[in-house]
Design a protein around this motif. Structure first.
Motif, PDB file in Angstrom:
ATOM      1  N   ASN A  80      50.105  45.828  45.070  1.00  0.00           N
ATOM      2  CA  ASN A  80      49.071  45.976  44.041  1.00  0.00           C
ATOM      3  C   ASN A  80      49.172  44.879  42.994  1.00  0.00           C
ATOM      4  OD1 ASN A  80      47.421  48.066  44.805  1.00  0.00           O
ATOM      5  ND2 ASN A  80      48.729  49.628  43.908  1.00  0.00           N
ATOM      6  N   LEU A  81      50.377  44.567  42.559  1.00  0.00           N
ATOM      7  CA  LEU A  81      50.533  43.526  41.552  1.00  0.00           C
ATOM      8  C   LEU A  81      50.170  42.154  42.099  1.00  0.00           C
ATOM      9  CD1 LEU A  81      53.851  44.654  39.819  1.00  0.00           C
ATOM     10  CD2 LEU A  81      51.502  44.954  39.011  1.00  0.00           C
ATOM     11  N   TYR A  82      50.501  41.890  43.351  1.00  0.00           N
ATOM     12  CA  TYR A  82      50.220  40.581  43.936  1.00  0.00           C
ATOM     13  C   TYR A  82      48.723  40.351  44.124  1.00  0.00           C
ATOM     14  CZ  TYR A  82      50.161  36.692  47.181  1.00  0.00           C
ATOM     15  OH  TYR A  82      49.911  35.497  47.781  1.00  0.00           O
ATOM     16  N   PHE A  83      48.015  41.325  44.646  1.00  0.00           N
ATOM     17  CA  PHE A  83      46.604  41.131  44.955  1.00  0.00           C
ATOM     18  C   PHE A  83      45.687  41.326  43.742  1.00  0.00           C
ATOM     19  CE2 PHE A  83      48.052  41.735  49.329  1.00  0.00           C
ATOM     20  CZ  PHE A  83      47.429  40.652  49.914  1.00  0.00           C
ATOM     21  N   HIS A  84      46.211  41.799  42.641  1.00  0.00           N
ATOM     22  CA  HIS A  84      45.385  41.988  41.445  1.00  0.00           C
ATOM     23  C   HIS A  84      45.923  41.177  40.266  1.00  0.00           C
ATOM     24  CE1 HIS A  84      44.495  45.599  43.878  1.00  0.00           C
ATOM     25  NE2 HIS A  84      43.268  45.358  43.460  1.00  0.00           N
ATOM     26  N   GLN A  85      46.486  40.013  40.550  1.00  0.00           N
ATOM     27  CA  GLN A  85      47.026  39.176  39.483  1.00  0.00           C
ATOM     28  C   GLN A  85      45.943  38.715  38.514  1.00  0.00           C
ATOM     29  OE1 GLN A  85      49.054  35.961  41.384  1.00  0.00           O
ATOM     30  NE2 GLN A  85      50.820  37.207  41.958  1.00  0.00           N
ATOM     31  N   GLY A  86      44.779  38.377  39.049  1.00  0.00           N
ATOM     32  CA  GLY A  86      43.683  37.923  38.183  1.00  0.00           C
ATOM     33  C   GLY A  86      43.249  39.007  37.213  1.00  0.00           C
ATOM     34  N   PHE A  87      43.143  40.225  37.708  1.00  0.00           N
ATOM     35  CA  PHE A  87      42.752  41.331  36.843  1.00  0.00           C
ATOM     36  C   PHE A  87      43.815  41.587  35.783  1.00  0.00           C
ATOM     37  CE2 PHE A  87      43.262  45.905  36.021  1.00  0.00           C
ATOM     38  CZ  PHE A  87      42.133  46.098  35.268  1.00  0.00           C
ATOM     39  N   LEU A  88      45.078  41.525  36.166  1.00  0.00           N
ATOM     40  CA  LEU A  88      46.147  41.776  35.203  1.00  0.00           C
ATOM     41  C   LEU A  88      46.229  40.684  34.141  1.00  0.00           C
ATOM     42  CD1 LEU A  88      48.937  43.073  37.599  1.00  0.00           C
ATOM     43  CD2 LEU A  88      47.604  44.391  35.960  1.00  0.00           C
ATOM     44  N   GLU A  89      46.013  39.433  34.532  1.00  0.00           N
ATOM     45  CA  GLU A  89      46.005  38.348  33.547  1.00  0.00           C
ATOM     46  C   GLU A  89      44.865  38.531  32.550  1.00  0.00           C
ATOM     47  OE1 GLU A  89      45.717  34.721  35.711  1.00  0.00           O
ATOM     48  OE2 GLU A  89      47.803  34.806  36.411  1.00  0.00           O
ATOM     49  N   GLN A  90      43.710  38.929  33.067  1.00  0.00           N
ATOM     50  CA  GLN A  90      42.559  39.145  32.200  1.00  0.00           C
ATOM     51  C   GLN A  90      42.770  40.367  31.300  1.00  0.00           C
ATOM     52  OE1 GLN A  90      38.946  40.009  34.287  1.00  0.00           O
ATOM     53  NE2 GLN A  90      37.684  39.104  32.680  1.00  0.00           N
ATOM     54  N   ALA A  91      43.391  41.408  31.814  1.00  0.00           N
ATOM     55  CA  ALA A  91      43.604  42.615  31.022  1.00  0.00           C
ATOM     56  C   ALA A  91      44.628  42.402  29.915  1.00  0.00           C
ATOM     57  CB  ALA A  91      44.065  43.757  31.932  1.00  0.00           C
ATOM     58  N   PHE A  92      45.656  41.598  30.184  1.00  0.00           N
ATOM     59  CA  PHE A  92      46.685  41.370  29.174  1.00  0.00           C
ATOM     60  C   PHE A  92      46.345  40.236  28.215  1.00  0.00           C
ATOM     61  CE2 PHE A  92      49.543  43.517  32.318  1.00  0.00           C
ATOM     62  CZ  PHE A  92      49.819  44.597  31.497  1.00  0.00           C
ATOM     63  N   ARG A  93      45.270  39.529  28.479  1.00  0.00           N
ATOM     64  CA  ARG A  93      44.881  38.431  27.610  1.00  0.00           C
ATOM     65  C   ARG A  93      44.142  38.919  26.420  1.00  0.00           C
ATOM     66  NH1 ARG A  93      42.059  34.102  30.725  1.00  0.00           N
ATOM     67  NH2 ARG A  93      44.010  34.161  31.849  1.00  0.00           N
TER      68      ARG A  93
END
Length: 126
Positions: A113-126
Motif C-alpha cells: 500500500n505504501l509503495y503504490f500510493h507514494q504520490g497520494f501520501l506525498e500530496q497528503a503530507f504536503r
C-alpha cells in the motif's frame, strides 16, 4: 528443541492450502485496488487497501482453531497428549505458524500500500 521444530514444521505443512488461498484472495484484492487508483477518488483505494488487516486476525485464529480441529478429526490429539512436551510448547507449535503468517502478510500488505500510493501520501503530507 528438535521435537518442537518438527511440530512447527508439521503445522506449517498442514496449513499450506489455507495460507495459499487466503494469500491469493488478498493479493487479488490489492491488485484490484491498484488498478483502480487512477479512476477512483484520491485516497479511496489507499484506505480500502487496509481492509484485509481487520480480517487477518480472524484468519489467524481460524487457522489455529482448524489445527486443533484436524487433530481431533484424525484422532491424533491423543498422540499429542502423550508427547514428552509441555502443554504450552504444543500450543506454541500450533499458534506460531498462524501468527508468523499474520505478521508476514500484514507487513507485506502495508508495504504494498505504501509503495503504490507514494504520490497520494506525498500530496497528503504536503
Amino acid at each position: 528443541m528438535k521435537s518442537l521444530i518438527s511440530l512447527i514444521k508439521k503445522e506449517v505443512r498442514q496449513l499450506n492450502i489455507l495460507i495459499i488461498v487466503s494469500t491469493l484472495i488478498i493479493a487479488a484484492w490489492e491488485w484490484f485496488l491498484i488498478t483502480r487508483t487512477e479512476n477512483w477518488p484520491q485516497g479511496l483505494s489507499f484506505g480500502l487497501g487496509f481492509i484485509p488487516l481487520f480480517f487477518l486476525p480472524l484468519i489467524m485464529l481460524f487457522l489455529a482453531y482448524n489445527s486443533y480441529r484436524s487433530e481431533w478429526g484424525a484422532n491424533t490429539i491423543y498422540l499429542l497428549k502423550i508427547l514428552p512436551r509441555r502443554g504450552y510448547e504444543i500450543n506454541f507449535a500450533k499458534v506460531f505458524p498462524a501468527f508468523a503468517y499474520y505478521l508476514i502478510l500484514s507487513g507485506a500488505l502495508i508495504l504494498v500500500n505504501l509503495y503504490f500510493h507514494q504520490g497520494f501520501l506525498e500530496q497528503a503530507f504536503r
